[in-house]
Design a protein around this motif. Sequence first.
Motif, PDB file in Angstrom:
ATOM      1  N   PRO A  11      -4.570  -6.854 -16.276  1.00 52.41           N
ATOM      2  CA  PRO A  11      -3.217  -5.868 -15.969  1.00 52.41           C
ATOM      3  C   PRO A  11      -3.993  -4.598 -15.393  1.00 52.41           C
ATOM      4  N   ARG A  12      -3.312  -4.151 -14.431  1.00 48.93           N
ATOM      5  CA  ARG A  12      -3.856  -2.691 -13.869  1.00 48.93           C
ATOM      6  C   ARG A  12      -2.626  -1.857 -13.453  1.00 48.93           C
ATOM      7  N   ASP A  13      -2.892  -0.810 -13.350  1.00 55.46           N
ATOM      8  CA  ASP A  13      -1.940   0.227 -12.873  1.00 55.46           C
ATOM      9  C   ASP A  13      -1.574   0.165 -11.262  1.00 55.46           C
ATOM     10  N   VAL A  14      -0.346   0.099 -11.143  1.00 57.36           N
ATOM     11  CA  VAL A  14      -0.016   0.361  -9.516  1.00 57.36           C
ATOM     12  C   VAL A  14       1.029   1.576  -9.246  1.00 57.36           C
ATOM     13  N   ASP A  15       0.387   2.381  -8.185  1.00 52.02           N
ATOM     14  CA  ASP A  15       0.943   3.631  -7.846  1.00 52.02           C
ATOM     15  C   ASP A  15       2.443   3.246  -6.905  1.00 52.02           C
ATOM     16  N   ILE A  16       3.482   3.738  -7.762  1.00 49.44           N
ATOM     17  CA  ILE A  16       4.739   3.461  -6.997  1.00 49.44           C
ATOM     18  C   ILE A  16       5.421   4.638  -6.435  1.00 49.44           C
ATOM     19  N   SER A  17       4.610   5.768  -6.368  1.00 49.82           N
ATOM     20  CA  SER A  17       5.275   6.956  -5.942  1.00 49.82           C
ATOM     21  C   SER A  17       5.944   6.824  -4.519  1.00 49.82           C
ATOM     22  N   ALA A  18       5.541   6.030  -3.677  1.00 46.91           N
ATOM     23  CA  ALA A  18       6.294   5.874  -2.445  1.00 46.91           C
ATOM     24  C   ALA A  18       7.021   4.639  -2.200  1.00 46.91           C
ATOM     25  N   ALA A  19       7.512   4.020  -3.278  1.00 52.20           N
ATOM     26  CA  ALA A  19       8.011   2.688  -3.250  1.00 52.20           C
ATOM     27  C   ALA A  19       9.470   2.948  -2.920  1.00 52.20           C
ATOM     28  N   GLY A  20      10.101   3.977  -2.595  1.00 52.65           N
ATOM     29  CA  GLY A  20      11.398   4.135  -2.172  1.00 52.65           C
ATOM     30  C   GLY A  20      11.155   4.626  -0.690  1.00 52.65           C
ATOM     31  N   ARG A  21      10.207   4.632  -0.088  1.00 52.27           N
ATOM     32  CA  ARG A  21      10.207   5.108   1.293  1.00 52.27           C
ATOM     33  C   ARG A  21      10.417   3.807   2.011  1.00 52.27           C
ATOM     34  N   GLY A  22      11.405   3.888   3.102  1.00 55.76           N
ATOM     35  CA  GLY A  22      11.518   3.110   4.132  1.00 55.76           C
ATOM     36  C   GLY A  22      10.535   2.662   5.035  1.00 55.76           C
ATOM     37  N   VAL A  23       9.992   1.363   5.326  1.00 53.47           N
ATOM     38  CA  VAL A  23       8.832   1.100   6.374  1.00 53.47           C
ATOM     39  C   VAL A  23       9.578  -0.137   7.351  1.00 53.47           C
ATOM     40  N   TRP A  24       9.082   0.001   8.184  1.00 57.21           N
ATOM     41  CA  TRP A  24       9.143  -1.151   9.256  1.00 57.21           C
ATOM     42  C   TRP A  24       8.223  -2.330   9.425  1.00 57.21           C
ATOM     43  N   LEU A  25       8.505  -3.471   9.432  1.00 53.72           N
ATOM     44  CA  LEU A  25       7.720  -4.776   9.471  1.00 53.72           C
ATOM     45  C   LEU A  25       7.528  -5.285  10.730  1.00 53.72           C
ATOM     46  N   VAL A  26       6.611  -4.674  11.534  1.00 47.73           N
ATOM     47  CA  VAL A  26       6.421  -4.942  13.031  1.00 47.73           C
ATOM     48  C   VAL A  26       5.250  -6.083  13.479  1.00 47.73           C
ATOM     49  N   LYS A  27       5.786  -7.164  14.312  1.00 46.70           N
ATOM     50  CA  LYS A  27       4.769  -7.919  14.583  1.00 46.70           C
ATOM     51  C   LYS A  27       4.397  -7.774  16.078  1.00 46.70           C
ATOM     52  N   VAL A  28       3.027  -7.483  16.205  1.00 47.80           N
ATOM     53  CA  VAL A  28       2.537  -6.975  17.414  1.00 47.80           C
ATOM     54  C   VAL A  28       1.809  -7.894  18.046  1.00 47.80           C
ATOM     55  N   PRO A  29       1.397  -7.678  19.581  1.00 46.99           N
ATOM     56  CA  PRO A  29       0.711  -8.902  20.297  1.00 46.99           C
ATOM     57  C   PRO A  29      -1.059  -8.691  19.587  1.00 46.99           C
ATOM     58  N   LYS A  30      -1.753  -9.838  19.917  1.00 42.73           N
ATOM     59  CA  LYS A  30      -3.045  -9.687  19.392  1.00 42.73           C
ATOM     60  C   LYS A  30      -4.000  -8.618  20.085  1.00 42.73           C
ATOM     61  N   TYR A  31      -3.764  -8.516  21.374  1.00 39.56           N
ATOM     62  CA  TYR A  31      -4.540  -7.521  22.210  1.00 39.56           C
ATOM     63  C   TYR A  31      -4.223  -5.979  21.734  1.00 39.56           C
ATOM     64  N   LEU A  32      -3.096  -5.717  21.152  1.00 35.96           N
ATOM     65  CA  LEU A  32      -2.893  -4.408  20.385  1.00 35.96           C
ATOM     66  C   LEU A  32      -3.529  -4.310  19.063  1.00 35.96           C
ATOM     67  N   SER A  33      -3.371  -5.223  18.343  1.00 39.79           N
ATOM     68  CA  SER A  33      -4.039  -5.245  16.905  1.00 39.79           C
ATOM     69  C   SER A  33      -5.543  -5.201  17.015  1.00 39.79           C
ATOM     70  N   GLU A  34      -6.222  -5.845  18.204  1.00 38.23           N
ATOM     71  CA  GLU A  34      -7.791  -5.725  18.279  1.00 38.23           C
ATOM     72  C   GLU A  34      -8.122  -4.260  18.700  1.00 38.23           C
ATOM     73  N   GLN A  35      -7.248  -3.681  19.441  1.00 37.86           N
ATOM     74  CA  GLN A  35      -7.557  -2.260  19.801  1.00 37.86           C
ATOM     75  C   GLN A  35      -7.489  -1.202  18.743  1.00 37.86           C
ATOM     76  N   TRP A  36      -6.288  -1.635  17.921  1.00 39.86           N
ATOM     77  CA  TRP A  36      -6.075  -0.592  16.647  1.00 39.86           C
ATOM     78  C   TRP A  36      -7.478  -0.943  15.605  1.00 39.86           C
ATOM     79  N   LYS A  37      -7.936  -1.974  15.464  1.00 37.73           N
ATOM     80  CA  LYS A  37      -9.011  -2.141  14.658  1.00 37.73           C
ATOM     81  C   LYS A  37      -9.968  -1.186  14.679  1.00 37.73           C
ATOM     82  N   THR A  38     -10.329  -0.769  16.015  1.00 35.21           N
ATOM     83  CA  THR A  38     -11.534   0.017  16.323  1.00 35.21           C
ATOM     84  C   THR A  38     -11.218   1.434  16.216  1.00 35.21           C
ATOM     85  N   CYS A  39      -9.998   1.848  15.844  1.00 33.95           N
ATOM     86  CA  CYS A  39      -9.624   3.166  15.760  1.00 33.95           C
ATOM     87  C   CYS A  39     -10.080   3.537  14.332  1.00 33.95           C
ATOM     88  N   ALA A  40     -10.019   5.209  14.256  1.00 35.33           N
ATOM     89  CA  ALA A  40     -10.263   5.554  12.928  1.00 35.33           C
ATOM     90  C   ALA A  40      -8.953   5.990  12.440  1.00 35.33           C
TER      91      ALA A  40
END
Length: 275
Positions: A11-40
Motif C-alpha cells: 500500500p502506498r499514498d496517492v496524491d489526489i489534490s488534482a483529482a477534480g481537475r478536468g483533462v482531455w484524452l487526445v490521440k495524436v499522430p506518431k510524428y507529433l509524439s516523436e517530436q514531443w519526446k525530444t522537448c523539455a
Amino acid sequence: MSLDLEKAHEPRDVDISAAGRGVWLVKVPKYLSEQWKTCANGTEVGKLRISKPRVSSKPDIVFTSFDVSKKAGPVLDSNGLIMPTTSTLPKKPTMVGSKNHKFIVTNVGNQNLVVMSQLKTEIPGKDTYTERISVEGKVVQRAECHPIVDDQYKQLKKDQVQAQNTPQRQVKLLTTIVQSYKPVNDHISNEERKTKKVEKRSRAEKEKVMDVLFNAFEKHQFYNVKDLVGITKQPVPYLKEILKEICNYNMTAPHKNMWELKPEFRHYKSHDETT
C-alpha cells in the motif's frame, strides 16, 4: 513471491489534490509524439483555437503545432531521470508532418477515466528511490487529432512510403580484402584426431595388457568394453581377443553386455558357489 512483486502490492499514498481537475484524452499522430519526446518539460508544443460556427452547434477545434526541433532539451523518463537528447540518439529521418490539425471530439459516455502519473526519484548515495503517485485529473472529453491534408502532410506520407520500400540490406562493393578470421597452422580438432590414430595403431604386449586387466578386475567385478578401452588404451579388436581368453561375456541381466573374469582367474567366489 519475489521482492519486486511484493513491493508492487505494498500500500502506498496517492496524491489526489488534482483529482477534480478536468483533462482531455487526445490521440495524436506518431510524428507529433516523436517530436514531443525530444522537448523539455514545460515546453509549449502548439496552440489550440476553438471557434463556434454559426450553422453547426459543435465547435471547430484546430491545433497548430510549433516547430520544437530547436527547443529540444533534457527529457525526463518515468523514473524522473534525464534521457539522452537528440544529439546523443541515433539520427533518424525527420518527419515534419502537417502543421495544422483538426480535433474530432467524442463524449466519454459512462466511462470513468482518470490520468495518473508516477515519478521515481533516486536517493543520492543509495540504491533505493522514492516514488510518488498522483492523480492528474479526470477525463471529461476524448478527441482525436487528425492532420489536415496539405502539402506538408503529403510530403510526410511520401517519405514514409519511400522509407518502407527501401530495403534494409543492400549490396556494397568492397575495395579491400576483409579478413574475418586469422589463419592458423593447424586446428586443435586435427591434433586430437592424430593423437587418436596414434593410440589405435600402438599395441602393447599381451602379458602387460593382461596384468592391467587383472588389476582392474580386482577393483570391480564387471566392466564394459568402453571402460576397459579407457583403462588399457588398446584397440577394441585387440582388446576383445584378450578378453575372450580370460573373461566371460554376460548376455543376460542384470549385467548384460559386460565382461567378467572366468572362474579360474577369480580371487572371489561366485554367487552360485556361495549358495
